[in-house]
Design a protein around this motif. Structure first.
Motif, short mmCIF file in Angstrom:
data_model
loop_
_atom_site.label_atom_id
_atom_site.label_comp_id
_atom_site.label_asym_id
_atom_site.label_seq_id
_atom_site.Cartn_x
_atom_site.Cartn_y
_atom_site.Cartn_z
N ILE A 1 25.28 -1.20 15.12
CA ILE A 1 24.27 0.05 14.51
C ILE A 1 24.93 0.52 13.45
CG2 ILE A 1 23.07 2.05 15.07
CD1 ILE A 1 23.21 0.98 18.05
N GLU A 2 26.32 0.73 13.45
CA GLU A 2 26.95 1.61 12.12
C GLU A 2 26.87 0.73 11.03
OE1 GLU A 2 30.83 2.80 13.67
OE2 GLU A 2 30.66 4.42 12.19
N ALA A 3 27.07 -0.73 11.13
CA ALA A 3 26.91 -1.56 9.89
C ALA A 3 25.56 -1.74 9.37
CB ALA A 3 27.54 -3.11 10.50
N ALA A 4 24.89 -1.65 10.25
CA ALA A 4 23.11 -1.91 9.82
C ALA A 4 22.92 -0.67 9.23
CB ALA A 4 22.28 -1.74 11.04
N VAL A 5 23.42 0.52 9.67
CA VAL A 5 23.18 2.02 9.02
C VAL A 5 23.73 1.90 7.62
CG1 VAL A 5 23.44 4.36 9.07
CG2 VAL A 5 22.87 3.36 10.96
N ARG A 6 24.79 1.32 7.46
CA ARG A 6 25.67 1.26 6.18
C ARG A 6 24.97 0.40 5.37
NH1 ARG A 6 30.42 0.28 8.59
NH2 ARG A 6 31.35 2.16 9.30
N ALA A 7 24.25 -0.75 5.73
CA ALA A 7 23.73 -1.98 4.82
C ALA A 7 22.50 -1.40 4.26
CB ALA A 7 23.46 -2.85 5.68
N VAL A 8 21.81 -0.49 5.19
CA VAL A 8 20.30 0.03 4.82
C VAL A 8 20.76 1.12 3.58
CG1 VAL A 8 18.46 1.40 5.27
CG2 VAL A 8 19.21 -0.45 7.03
N LEU A 9 21.80 1.99 3.89
CA LEU A 9 22.33 2.82 2.89
C LEU A 9 22.64 2.33 1.55
CD1 LEU A 9 24.10 5.30 5.29
CD2 LEU A 9 21.90 5.70 4.25
N GLY A 10 23.01 1.09 1.63
CA GLY A 10 23.61 0.46 0.38
C GLY A 10 22.37 0.14 -0.38
N THR A 11 21.52 -0.18 0.16
CA THR A 11 20.25 -0.84 -0.53
C THR A 11 19.37 0.27 -1.27
OG1 THR A 11 18.75 -0.88 1.35
CG2 THR A 11 20.09 -2.84 1.04
N LEU A 12 19.91 1.56 -0.71
CA LEU A 12 18.78 2.62 -1.13
C LEU A 12 19.62 3.36 -2.53
CD1 LEU A 12 17.94 4.42 2.16
CD2 LEU A 12 16.41 2.83 0.76
N SER A 13 19.08 2.94 -3.70
CA SER A 13 19.70 3.53 -5.11
C SER A 13 18.50 3.80 -5.77
CB SER A 13 20.59 2.58 -5.56
OG SER A 13 19.87 1.50 -5.74
N GLY A 14 18.95 4.67 -6.83
CA GLY A 14 18.04 5.29 -7.71
C GLY A 14 17.14 6.35 -7.38
N ASP A 15 16.16 6.54 -7.79
CA ASP A 15 15.21 7.58 -7.50
C ASP A 15 14.54 7.26 -6.04
OD1 ASP A 15 15.84 8.81 -9.67
OD2 ASP A 15 14.01 8.26 -10.64
N LEU A 16 14.76 8.09 -5.12
CA LEU A 16 13.97 7.94 -3.77
C LEU A 16 12.56 8.71 -3.57
CD1 LEU A 16 17.20 8.94 -1.41
CD2 LEU A 16 16.32 6.62 -2.31
N THR A 17 11.79 7.93 -2.91
CA THR A 17 10.49 8.38 -2.82
C THR A 17 10.72 9.62 -1.45
OG1 THR A 17 9.89 7.03 -0.86
CG2 THR A 17 9.30 6.43 -3.05
N VAL A 18 9.84 10.50 -1.16
CA VAL A 18 10.08 11.27 -0.10
C VAL A 18 10.00 10.50 1.17
CG1 VAL A 18 8.77 13.01 1.25
CG2 VAL A 18 8.62 13.06 -1.24
N THR A 19 9.21 9.55 1.61
CA THR A 19 9.53 8.69 2.73
C THR A 19 10.94 8.03 2.87
OG1 THR A 19 7.25 8.00 2.31
CG2 THR A 19 8.52 6.82 4.08
N ALA B 1 13.57 9.27 1.34
CA ALA B 1 14.77 10.40 1.64
C ALA B 1 14.72 10.72 3.12
CB ALA B 1 14.35 11.48 0.70
N ALA B 2 13.38 10.72 3.72
CA ALA B 2 13.41 11.11 4.98
C ALA B 2 14.25 9.99 5.87
CB ALA B 2 12.06 11.16 5.36
N LEU B 3 13.76 8.45 5.55
CA LEU B 3 14.50 7.60 6.16
C LEU B 3 15.91 7.63 6.24
CD1 LEU B 3 14.05 4.96 7.62
CD2 LEU B 3 13.92 3.74 5.54
N LEU B 4 16.60 8.05 5.01
CA LEU B 4 17.90 8.07 4.63
C LEU B 4 18.57 9.22 5.62
CD1 LEU B 4 20.28 7.30 2.85
CD2 LEU B 4 19.62 9.15 1.36
N GLY B 5 17.77 10.31 5.45
CA GLY B 5 18.29 11.51 6.48
C GLY B 5 18.49 10.95 7.94
N GLU B 6 17.51 10.38 8.47
CA GLU B 6 17.16 9.70 9.66
C GLU B 6 18.31 8.76 10.00
OE1 GLU B 6 15.30 10.57 12.20
OE2 GLU B 6 14.44 12.12 11.36
N LEU B 7 18.58 8.02 9.20
CA LEU B 7 19.34 7.02 9.34
C LEU B 7 21.19 7.60 9.31
CD1 LEU B 7 18.30 4.13 7.03
CD2 LEU B 7 18.80 4.05 9.50
N GLU B 8 21.17 8.67 8.50
CA GLU B 8 22.63 9.23 8.47
C GLU B 8 22.84 10.09 9.85
OE1 GLU B 8 23.62 10.37 3.79
OE2 GLU B 8 22.24 11.78 4.92
N ALA B 9 21.71 10.70 10.26
CA ALA B 9 21.78 11.23 11.54
C ALA B 9 22.26 10.25 12.60
CB ALA B 9 20.52 12.18 11.89
#
Lengths: 126, 191
Positions: free
Chosen positions: B10-28, B30-38
């Motif tokens: 699960i931790e690795a999956a969270v890190r992998a998804v976070l790694g793909t999120l770069s540049g300007d984030l949409t509101v959705t 950003a919310a997803l990023l927040g959820e994944l960090e939590a």
């Protein structure tokens, strides 16, 4: 009531076998044999000549209920009086034992008077 | 994704998804990023809490020690019961040497001791139930500490168990148990 008949007592607790044997001795039943589970009991019944079985329920590899069913299904043994003495006190247990053809049912812990009364009732009707 | 335990995955999956999120984030996003960090924080917290519990001790020492103690209780009560029964048989053998009244009184007292000695069977069956509950707990703890994977199904009766085995419940607690009078009434209802 014939007190010379052979009685087979079946229980996986040695102390319980000893208690029942001593209580039977007080009731002047001296021809008592023991088995520690249903399977051992069944082979003794098939090779011997017993007039009464007093059996526990919860034993392995064969329970007292399964022993009772085997006895009732055996042409030579089917009329042998069979008393269950067990800690199993749920209604479903009593009903299952009755349906399998138990002659009487004693719940543990039991007293000597109950044992005497049930034996008299069962052998009186035998 | 590493082969490790589900929490690591699960931790690795969270890190992998976070790694793909770069540049300007949409509101959705950003919310997803927040959820994944939590979610990542939650997994980390759960892992350290489980480590702090030292659950391995439960299986390595506590449960085996408890079941050994209970086995010893059964053994000691059996030994003591046999001693008591030996003494009772000696007393009974003296009956013939006593006058009728004394012999009767002694016989009655010995009968009461025999009746009471059935405690060894009843307590033994109750302890066997506790040992089997402890073994079920042990299996579940092993499953949880081994991974967050599937738990063993509840310890139950085998599917091919006979009716006698399925109904072998052992002694009921006094408040639930039927009395001899209840059982006699039930049996009489069939006649």
């Amino acid at each position: 009531m014939d007190k010379n008949l052979n009685v087979l007592i079946v229980d996986d607790y040695k102390t319980m076998l000893r208690i029942i044997r001593n209580l039977l001795k007080q009731l002047e039943f001296d021809n008592v044999e023991e088995a520690s589970d249903g399977q051992e009991a069944l082979s003794k019944l098939r090779t011997g000549n017993f007039g009464l079985v007093i059996s526990d329920w919860n034993m392995a590899p064969m329970t007292g209920l399964d022993l009772l069913k085997e006895v009732r299904a055996d042409a030579r043994l089917k009329d042998t009086p069979f008393i269950m003495i067990t800690a199993e006190s749920k209604t479903e247990n009593v009903v299952a034992a009755k349906q399998a053809g138990v002659s009487n049912y004693i719940v543990k812990p039991f007293n000597a008077e109950t044992l005497r009364g049930k034996i008299e009732k069962v052998l009186g009707n035998a | 994704m590493p082969d490790g335990n589900p929490p690591d995955q699960i931790e690795a999956a969270v890190r992998a998804v976070l790694g793909t999120l770069s540049g300007d984030l949409t509101v959705t996003e950003a919310a997803l990023l927040g959820e994944l960090e939590a979610l990542g924080r939650e997994v980390k917290r759960a892992k350290s809490e489980i480590a702090a519990l030292s659950v391995e001790d439960i299986n390595e020492s506590h449960i085996p020690a408890a079941t050994d103690e209970l086995d010893a209780v059964v053994e000691h009560t059996a030994t003591a019961t046999n001693e008591i029964l030996d003494a009772c048989e000696t007393l009974e053998s003296l009956q013939s040497k006593l006058d009728e009244g004394s012999a009767q009184a002694l016989g009655n007292a010995v009968t009461r001791i025999y009746e009471a000695c059935s405690f060894q069977d009843i307590t033994g069956q109750r302890i066997a139930k506790v040992v089997s509950a402890l073994k079920a707990i042990e299996a579940r703890v092993a499953a949880v500490t081994g991974s967050f994977g599937s738990l063993p199904s509840a310890v139950g009766k085998r599917a091919d168990a006979t009716e006698g085995e399925q109904l072998a419940n052992g002694p009921q607690l006094p408040t639930n148990a039927s009395s001899q009078a209840d059982i006699d009434a039930l049996l009489a209802s069939f006649d």
